[in-house]
Design a protein around this motif. Structure first.
Motif, PDB file in Angstrom:
ATOM      1  N   ASN A 120       0.812  -1.535   0.076  1.00  0.00           N
ATOM      2  CA  ASN A 120       0.211  -0.112   0.107  1.00  0.00           C
ATOM      3  C   ASN A 120       0.857   1.169   0.033  1.00  0.00           C
ATOM      4  O   ASN A 120       0.297   2.319   0.333  1.00  0.00           O
ATOM      5  CB  ASN A 120      -0.842   0.102   1.227  1.00  0.00           C
ATOM      6  N   ARG A 121       2.165   1.150  -0.249  1.00  0.00           N
ATOM      7  CA  ARG A 121       3.176   2.240  -0.209  1.00  0.00           C
ATOM      8  C   ARG A 121       3.556   2.673  -1.712  1.00  0.00           C
ATOM      9  O   ARG A 121       3.879   1.464  -2.482  1.00  0.00           O
ATOM     10  CB  ARG A 121       4.335   2.241   0.671  1.00  0.00           C
ATOM     11  N   LEU A 122       3.906   3.718  -2.030  1.00  0.00           N
ATOM     12  CA  LEU A 122       4.660   3.964  -3.163  1.00  0.00           C
ATOM     13  C   LEU A 122       6.050   4.241  -2.460  1.00  0.00           C
ATOM     14  O   LEU A 122       6.157   4.880  -1.525  1.00  0.00           O
ATOM     15  CB  LEU A 122       4.332   5.549  -3.860  1.00  0.00           C
ATOM     16  N   ALA A 123       7.196   3.371  -3.267  1.00  0.00           N
ATOM     17  CA  ALA A 123       8.283   3.427  -2.770  1.00  0.00           C
ATOM     18  C   ALA A 123       9.291   4.540  -3.546  1.00  0.00           C
ATOM     19  O   ALA A 123      10.226   4.894  -2.893  1.00  0.00           O
ATOM     20  CB  ALA A 123       9.058   2.004  -2.852  1.00  0.00           C
ATOM     21  N   ALA A 124       9.047   4.527  -4.982  1.00  0.00           N
ATOM     22  CA  ALA A 124      10.148   5.216  -5.572  1.00  0.00           C
ATOM     23  C   ALA A 124       9.280   5.585  -6.817  1.00  0.00           C
ATOM     24  O   ALA A 124       8.234   5.071  -7.414  1.00  0.00           O
ATOM     25  CB  ALA A 124      11.406   4.610  -5.990  1.00  0.00           C
ATOM     26  N   LEU A 125       9.848   6.584  -7.562  1.00  0.00           N
ATOM     27  CA  LEU A 125       9.177   6.944  -8.926  1.00  0.00           C
ATOM     28  C   LEU A 125      10.568   6.818  -9.844  1.00  0.00           C
ATOM     29  O   LEU A 125      11.715   7.161  -9.510  1.00  0.00           O
ATOM     30  CB  LEU A 125       9.087   8.602  -9.053  1.00  0.00           C
ATOM     31  N   ASP A 126      10.526   6.391 -11.023  1.00  0.00           N
ATOM     32  CA  ASP A 126      11.206   6.378 -12.127  1.00  0.00           C
ATOM     33  C   ASP A 126      11.145   7.561 -12.976  1.00  0.00           C
ATOM     34  O   ASP A 126       9.969   7.576 -13.688  1.00  0.00           O
ATOM     35  CB  ASP A 126      11.198   5.057 -12.946  1.00  0.00           C
ATOM     36  N   VAL A 127      12.143   8.336 -13.146  1.00  0.00           N
ATOM     37  CA  VAL A 127      11.759   9.799 -13.791  1.00  0.00           C
ATOM     38  C   VAL A 127      12.997   9.889 -15.007  1.00  0.00           C
ATOM     39  O   VAL A 127      14.074   9.357 -14.899  1.00  0.00           O
ATOM     40  CB  VAL A 127      12.119  10.814 -12.987  1.00  0.00           C
ATOM     41  N   LEU A 128      12.548  10.116 -16.133  1.00  0.00           N
ATOM     42  CA  LEU A 128      13.295  10.339 -17.374  1.00  0.00           C
ATOM     43  C   LEU A 128      14.261  11.625 -17.030  1.00  0.00           C
ATOM     44  O   LEU A 128      13.752  12.691 -16.915  1.00  0.00           O
ATOM     45  CB  LEU A 128      12.387  10.471 -18.561  1.00  0.00           C
ATOM     46  N   VAL A 129      15.344  11.408 -17.184  1.00  0.00           N
ATOM     47  CA  VAL A 129      16.400  12.552 -16.899  1.00  0.00           C
ATOM     48  C   VAL A 129      17.402  12.251 -17.838  1.00  0.00           C
ATOM     49  O   VAL A 129      18.238  11.338 -18.033  1.00  0.00           O
ATOM     50  CB  VAL A 129      16.994  12.692 -15.350  1.00  0.00           C
ATOM     51  N   ASP A 130      17.543  13.368 -18.919  1.00  0.00           N
ATOM     52  CA  ASP A 130      18.765  13.220 -19.796  1.00  0.00           C
ATOM     53  C   ASP A 130      18.517  11.955 -20.589  1.00  0.00           C
ATOM     54  O   ASP A 130      19.499  11.357 -21.041  1.00  0.00           O
ATOM     55  CB  ASP A 130      19.915  13.332 -19.234  1.00  0.00           C
ATOM     56  N   GLY A 131      17.421  11.653 -20.980  1.00  0.00           N
ATOM     57  CA  GLY A 131      17.084  10.447 -21.536  1.00  0.00           C
ATOM     58  C   GLY A 131      17.261   8.913 -21.163  1.00  0.00           C
ATOM     59  O   GLY A 131      17.186   7.874 -21.751  1.00  0.00           O
ATOM     60  N   ARG A 132      17.486   9.048 -19.913  1.00  0.00           N
ATOM     61  CA  ARG A 132      17.605   7.808 -19.072  1.00  0.00           C
ATOM     62  C   ARG A 132      16.804   7.640 -17.874  1.00  0.00           C
ATOM     63  O   ARG A 132      16.254   8.833 -17.378  1.00  0.00           O
ATOM     64  CB  ARG A 132      19.089   7.587 -18.746  1.00  0.00           C
ATOM     65  N   GLU A 133      16.479   6.585 -17.380  1.00  0.00           N
ATOM     66  CA  GLU A 133      15.588   6.592 -16.152  1.00  0.00           C
ATOM     67  C   GLU A 133      16.530   6.582 -14.894  1.00  0.00           C
ATOM     68  O   GLU A 133      17.300   5.805 -14.734  1.00  0.00           O
ATOM     69  CB  GLU A 133      14.724   5.090 -16.300  1.00  0.00           C
ATOM     70  N   VAL A 134      16.058   7.503 -14.111  1.00  0.00           N
ATOM     71  CA  VAL A 134      16.605   7.621 -12.662  1.00  0.00           C
ATOM     72  C   VAL A 134      15.493   7.378 -11.603  1.00  0.00           C
ATOM     73  O   VAL A 134      14.322   7.788 -11.747  1.00  0.00           O
ATOM     74  CB  VAL A 134      17.123   8.954 -12.452  1.00  0.00           C
ATOM     75  N   THR A 135      16.002   6.451 -10.739  1.00  0.00           N
ATOM     76  CA  THR A 135      15.103   6.212  -9.708  1.00  0.00           C
ATOM     77  C   THR A 135      15.338   7.008  -8.558  1.00  0.00           C
ATOM     78  O   THR A 135      16.563   7.044  -7.947  1.00  0.00           O
ATOM     79  CB  THR A 135      15.148   4.754  -9.145  1.00  0.00           C
ATOM     80  N   VAL A 136      14.207   7.582  -8.085  1.00  0.00           N
ATOM     81  CA  VAL A 136      14.449   8.528  -6.800  1.00  0.00           C
ATOM     82  C   VAL A 136      13.185   8.080  -5.686  1.00  0.00           C
ATOM     83  O   VAL A 136      11.709   7.832  -6.106  1.00  0.00           O
ATOM     84  CB  VAL A 136      13.747  10.101  -7.155  1.00  0.00           C
TER      85      VAL A 136
END
Length: 437
Positions: A120-136
């Protein structure tokens, strides 16, 4: 800017709700990341050129203060806000200063590719940064995307459109014109009141915002002569004093879904074609616009309604009409139900009696099945009627600020959102819950 691997609070969407949420959480000591897919902040207020701020007062006293008032004051210091109207450039500048002062990390040009959910939790977001995915990673997430994007990507419950028909409100591409002779334009309006809305105030005060809506005879004739599409219902503009400029909330794009990229593309093309047709009509026929010219169109078509989260409580039309007060309020509003009708349905515009207001409860910000996800702005939990009233920017700012405060309290005390006593939250946002200044 160095992007960390983890933040206390992650806010998705840098419209006014996201700005308020991020600033409040930052001021309370949380580490905050604000992710925005545009190269600037402001959401519909800047990308959509939506303004002025709608009614949010009771007998002249503001129902929304806090970050919203700080934002207003910043714009006024730049001479970028007069009365309740503002320039998008001033909004961006004021918002950036508030975010900087609160220590918020702002990631622009950031596209959220996926949300990582664990139970029931969100752990992280995968965000497109400079054309690659970064997990935060984050401890608490706040969805202020307008489209409930985190709710959607996290597979939490959501609804969209009218409960019976599924219809969504119309979209509008705002545009701005300059070179207007406001005196001549309003003289014509005063002499032809039959051709304009009866809610208008005809004793125009040129030191304040001037609003004009109607020109029905011009619109009907242009539609009959196929110079305007039948979707256009009236011409509506607001001015900023002394500017000779008007901001037009007039184009009317129907039958499209603002949460769909192909539909948004079609809406942009349709909206810009409507603007071209409207500008020609305005320049050729409307008194006071003989020397006017198109200054700009909005970066994107304005979206009023897409997904809404399913929360612990849904604000209803009855709550708005009955001026409902709740035991756990986080925001107050005096704006009525306002539905810009789609094909096959009538528009609705209701007004709240002066001196009255209703409240938005904390439970509308808490997403069902989610332990660490909040929603603010136009994707909070509501029915379609309720949403049409609470979607305005002042109320969105108040709900965003409440989310930021609750998120910071959860992080500070290592508690779940629903375990925090309401009185503790109320103490942090008391200025938005009192008319006793």
């Amino acid at each position: 800017m160095e992007l960390k691997q983890k933040y206390d609070v992650i806010v998705a969407g840098a419209g006014i709700a996201g700005i308020a949420a991020a600033v409040k959480a930052g001021r309370m000591g949380a580490s905050v990341l604000l992710v925005e897919h545009y190269g600037f902040v402001g959401g519909m207020s800047t990308a959509g050129m939506v303004g002025p701020f709608m009614k949010h007062t009771v007998h002249g006293l503001p129902l929304v203060r806090g970050v919203f008032e700080d934002l207003e004051n910043g714009m006024r210091r730049q001479n970028g806000m007069i009365d309740n109207g503002f320039y998008a450039s001033a909004f961006r500048s004021s918002a950036y200063e508030l975010l900087r002062a609160a220590g918020v990390t702002v990631l622009l040009h950031g596209e959220i590719a996926r949300a990582q959910r664990e139970g029931n939790r969100l752990a992280a977001l995968d965000v497109l940064v400079d054309g690659r995915e970064v997990t935060v990673a984050g401890d608490v997430f706040i969805d202020t995307t307008g489209d409930a994007q985190l709710v959607f990507l996290g597979n939490f419950p959501w609804v969209k459109g009218d409960e019976k028909t599924g219809l969504l409100q119309a979209l509008t591409l705002f545009f701005r014109m300059g070179g207007i002779d406001i005196q001549r334009a309003t003289d014509y309006v005063q002499a032809n009141k039959h051709d304009f809305f009866d809610w208008m105030t005809y004793d125009f005060d040129f030191s304040k915002i001037v609003s004009v809506a109607g020109y029905w005879s011009n619109v009907r004739r242009a539609i009959a002569e196929k110079r305007l599409p039948p979707e256009i219902e009236y011409i509506f503009f607001t001015t900023l004093p002394g500017s000779g400029e008007g901001s037009f909330n007039t184009s009317n794009v129907l039958g499209l879904d603002g949460s769909s990229s192909p539909d948004l593309t079609a809406a942009e093309l349709t909206g810009r074609n409507q603007v071209n047709q409207l500008v020609q009509l305005i320049q050729q026929e409307l008194p006071g616009f003989e020397n006017s010219y198109l200054v700009e169109t909005a970066v994107q078509v304005g979206v009023r309604e897409t997904r809404r989260a399913v929360g612990d409580y849904a604000v209803t039309g009855a709550d708005v009409r009955n001026m409902h007060k709740f035991p756990d309020p986080v925001a107050r509003s005096s704006y009525g139900i306002d539905i810009h009708g789609q094909k096959g349905e009538d528009s609705v515009l209701e007004h709240v009696e002066e001196g009255e207001y209703y409240e938005v409860p904390l439970r509308a910000l808490l997403v069902q099945q989610a332990d660490n996800l909040l929603v603010a702005g136009r994707c909070i939990s509501s029915t379609r009627e309720g949403h049409s009233a609470i979607r305005i920017m002042p109320t969105s700012s108040a709900t965003g600020e409440a989310c930021g405060a609750l998120a910071a309290l959860a992080v500070r005390n290592n508690q779940l959102l629903r375990d925090i006593a309401y009185e503790r939250l109320k103490a942090e946002i008391a200025y938005n819950l009192s008319l006793d200044y």
